[in-house]
Design an enzyme around this catalytic site. Structure first.
Site, PDB file in Angstrom:
ATOM      1  N   HIS A  62     -12.122   5.226   4.367  1.00 17.90           N
ATOM      2  CA  HIS A  62     -11.627   6.517   4.844  1.00 17.90           C
ATOM      3  C   HIS A  62     -12.687   7.611   4.664  1.00 17.90           C
ATOM      4  O   HIS A  62     -13.564   7.487   3.808  1.00 17.90           O
ATOM      5  CB  HIS A  62     -10.386   6.941   4.038  1.00 17.90           C
ATOM      6  CG  HIS A  62      -9.133   6.185   4.370  1.00 17.90           C
ATOM      7  ND1 HIS A  62      -8.311   5.650   3.394  1.00 17.90           N
ATOM      8  CD2 HIS A  62      -8.531   5.899   5.565  1.00 17.90           C
ATOM      9  CE1 HIS A  62      -7.265   5.070   3.978  1.00 17.90           C
ATOM     10  NE2 HIS A  62      -7.378   5.203   5.285  1.00 17.90           N
TER      11      HIS A  62
ATOM     12  N   ASP B 221      -1.767   8.617   3.059  1.00 16.14           N
ATOM     13  CA  ASP B 221      -2.063   8.130   4.406  1.00 16.14           C
ATOM     14  C   ASP B 221      -0.926   8.337   5.385  1.00 16.14           C
ATOM     15  O   ASP B 221      -1.114   8.177   6.589  1.00 16.14           O
ATOM     16  CB  ASP B 221      -2.439   6.640   4.346  1.00 16.14           C
ATOM     17  CG  ASP B 221      -3.765   6.448   3.633  1.00 16.14           C
ATOM     18  OD1 ASP B 221      -4.696   7.218   3.922  1.00 16.14           O
ATOM     19  OD2 ASP B 221      -3.851   5.558   2.771  1.00 16.14           O
TER      20      ASP B 221
ATOM     21  N   CYS C 217      -5.462   9.428  -2.710  1.00 14.86           N
ATOM     22  CA  CYS C 217      -4.518   8.514  -2.034  1.00 14.86           C
ATOM     23  C   CYS C 217      -3.119   8.569  -2.627  1.00 14.86           C
ATOM     24  O   CYS C 217      -2.145   8.248  -1.942  1.00 14.86           O
ATOM     25  CB  CYS C 217      -5.003   7.068  -2.162  1.00 14.86           C
ATOM     26  SG  CYS C 217      -6.701   6.806  -1.689  1.00 14.86           S
TER      27      CYS C 217
ATOM     28  N   ARG D  48      -9.325   3.100  11.013  1.00 11.44           N
ATOM     29  CA  ARG D  48      -7.895   3.404  10.878  1.00 11.44           C
ATOM     30  C   ARG D  48      -7.445   4.610  11.722  1.00 11.44           C
ATOM     31  O   ARG D  48      -6.250   4.795  11.926  1.00 11.44           O
ATOM     32  CB  ARG D  48      -7.563   3.683   9.413  1.00 11.44           C
ATOM     33  CG  ARG D  48      -7.850   2.527   8.450  1.00 11.44           C
ATOM     34  CD  ARG D  48      -6.804   1.441   8.543  1.00 11.44           C
ATOM     35  NE  ARG D  48      -7.032   0.384   7.576  1.00 11.44           N
ATOM     36  CZ  ARG D  48      -6.565   0.373   6.330  1.00 11.44           C
ATOM     37  NH1 ARG D  48      -5.846   1.398   5.891  1.00 11.44           N
ATOM     38  NH2 ARG D  48      -6.827  -0.631   5.531  1.00 11.44           N
TER      39      ARG D  48
ATOM     40  N   ASP E 103       0.810  -1.221   0.000  1.00 10.97           N
ATOM     41  CA  ASP E 103       0.000   0.000   0.000  1.00 10.97           C
ATOM     42  C   ASP E 103       0.843   1.270   0.000  1.00 10.97           C
ATOM     43  O   ASP E 103       0.294   2.374   0.106  1.00 10.97           O
ATOM     44  CB  ASP E 103      -0.919   0.015   1.233  1.00 10.97           C
ATOM     45  CG  ASP E 103      -2.072  -0.972   1.095  1.00 10.97           C
ATOM     46  OD1 ASP E 103      -2.909  -0.766   0.195  1.00 10.97           O
ATOM     47  OD2 ASP E 103      -2.131  -1.941   1.868  1.00 10.97           O
TER      48      ASP E 103
ATOM     49  N   ARG F 116       1.010  -1.061   7.450  1.00  5.13           N
ATOM     50  CA  ARG F 116       1.390   0.168   6.756  1.00  5.13           C
ATOM     51  C   ARG F 116       2.322   1.056   7.591  1.00  5.13           C
ATOM     52  O   ARG F 116       2.767   2.101   7.112  1.00  5.13           O
ATOM     53  CB  ARG F 116       0.123   0.940   6.345  1.00  5.13           C
ATOM     54  CG  ARG F 116      -0.788   0.105   5.422  1.00  5.13           C
ATOM     55  CD  ARG F 116      -1.744   0.965   4.644  1.00  5.13           C
ATOM     56  NE  ARG F 116      -1.005   1.973   3.899  1.00  5.13           N
ATOM     57  CZ  ARG F 116      -1.582   2.960   3.231  1.00  5.13           C
ATOM     58  NH1 ARG F 116      -2.895   3.051   3.192  1.00  5.13           N
ATOM     59  NH2 ARG F 116      -0.848   3.853   2.589  1.00  5.13           N
TER      60      ARG F 116
END
Ligand code: GLY
Length: 249
Positions: free
Chosen positions: A155, A61, A242, A125, A55, A80
């Site tokens: 998200h 992020d 993203c 998250r 990712d 992540r």
């Protein structure tokens, strides 16, 4: 931005089933995205690929950046967390760096900014401690941070993005648009629930080619749009915002 890793197909998925990802095609779509940002006046700095982090391409992020400071996140997805150091090294060349510390978690995809107001999606998250630490990092610079309830998506920016101050594009099934206090709310087309993730730069809203009916709604509202093919990246439960961290916008 960060180059798509060969391992992209092993990405995290929360609300989406797994389907094969064509990595060369994903890279071509990323390259077209980079060209679009370049044409809109961005200079792109590339982060090194991270083969052990599928990712890693979703750099948004890993940091929340304002003119005064770069806040390095602590992703809620444990897989992540190893992405953030290389982001921090590069951002340290542009801004003073502040870090989110555990047990706080926050991912940039949950962080939606309008002016000096930040909204953070209360997703799986990003937790309350993450909201509090982001608030503490940004308050000295005159920014406010508040949590926003959301549901059924990864998200906050899966559910809503600002097209301009006062104009929000949203999927009302995933977030209540009223919490943003906007003058104008444009809803995604009902058959395109993932259509709310747009990236607006220089007066142009980049829209995924997968969401033509939502794009028509934007155009009918007088908003200039540009279409980008990012279908392979959608398979990784990702969208336009993203793929980059925008500095100086
Ligand atoms: N695949 C995007 C994420 O779950 O972080």
């Amino acid at each position: 931005m960060r180059t798509v890793a060969e391992s992209l197909g092993d990405c995290e998925l929360s609300f989406l089933g797994r389907s094969p990802i064509d990595v060369p095609r994903a890279r071509a779509q990323q390259a077209a995205y980079a060209r679009a940002l370049g044409a809109l006046g961005c200079h792109i700095e590339w982060l090194p690929p991270l083969s052990s982090h599928p990712d890693g391409v979703f750099v948004e992020d890993t940091a929340v950046v304002v003119d005064e400071v770069a806040v390095i996140t602590r992703p809620g997805a444990a897989s992540r967390r190893g992405e953030v150091e290389s982001t921090a090294v590069v951002l340290a060349g542009h801004r003073p760096v502040v870090r989110i510390r555990g047990p706080a978690t926050i991912e940039g995809g949950d962080v939606l900014r309008v002016g000096r107001q930040f909204y953070v999606g209360a997703s799986a998250r990003s937790n309350a401690a993450g909201v509090a630490q982001l608030g503490a990092a940004l308050a000295p610079h005159g920014y406010s941070v508040q949590a926003v309830a959301m549901r059924d998506c990864l998200h906050l920016k899966s559910a809503a993005t600002f097209i301009a101050p006062g104009t929000l594009l949203a999927n009302p099934a995933w977030v209540d648009p009223a919490v943003f206090g906007c003058e104008r709310v444009i809803e995604v087309a009902p058959e395109e629930p993932f259509g709310a993730n747009t990236l607006t730069l220089g007066g142009v809203s980049l829209v995924s080619a997968d969401y033509p009916a939502t794009r028509r709604r934007l155009e009918q509202a007088g908003i200039a749009t540009q279409v980008l093919e990012v279908g392979e990246l959608h398979k990784a439960e990702a969208a336009l915002t993203c793929l980059s961290i925008i500095l100086g916008a």
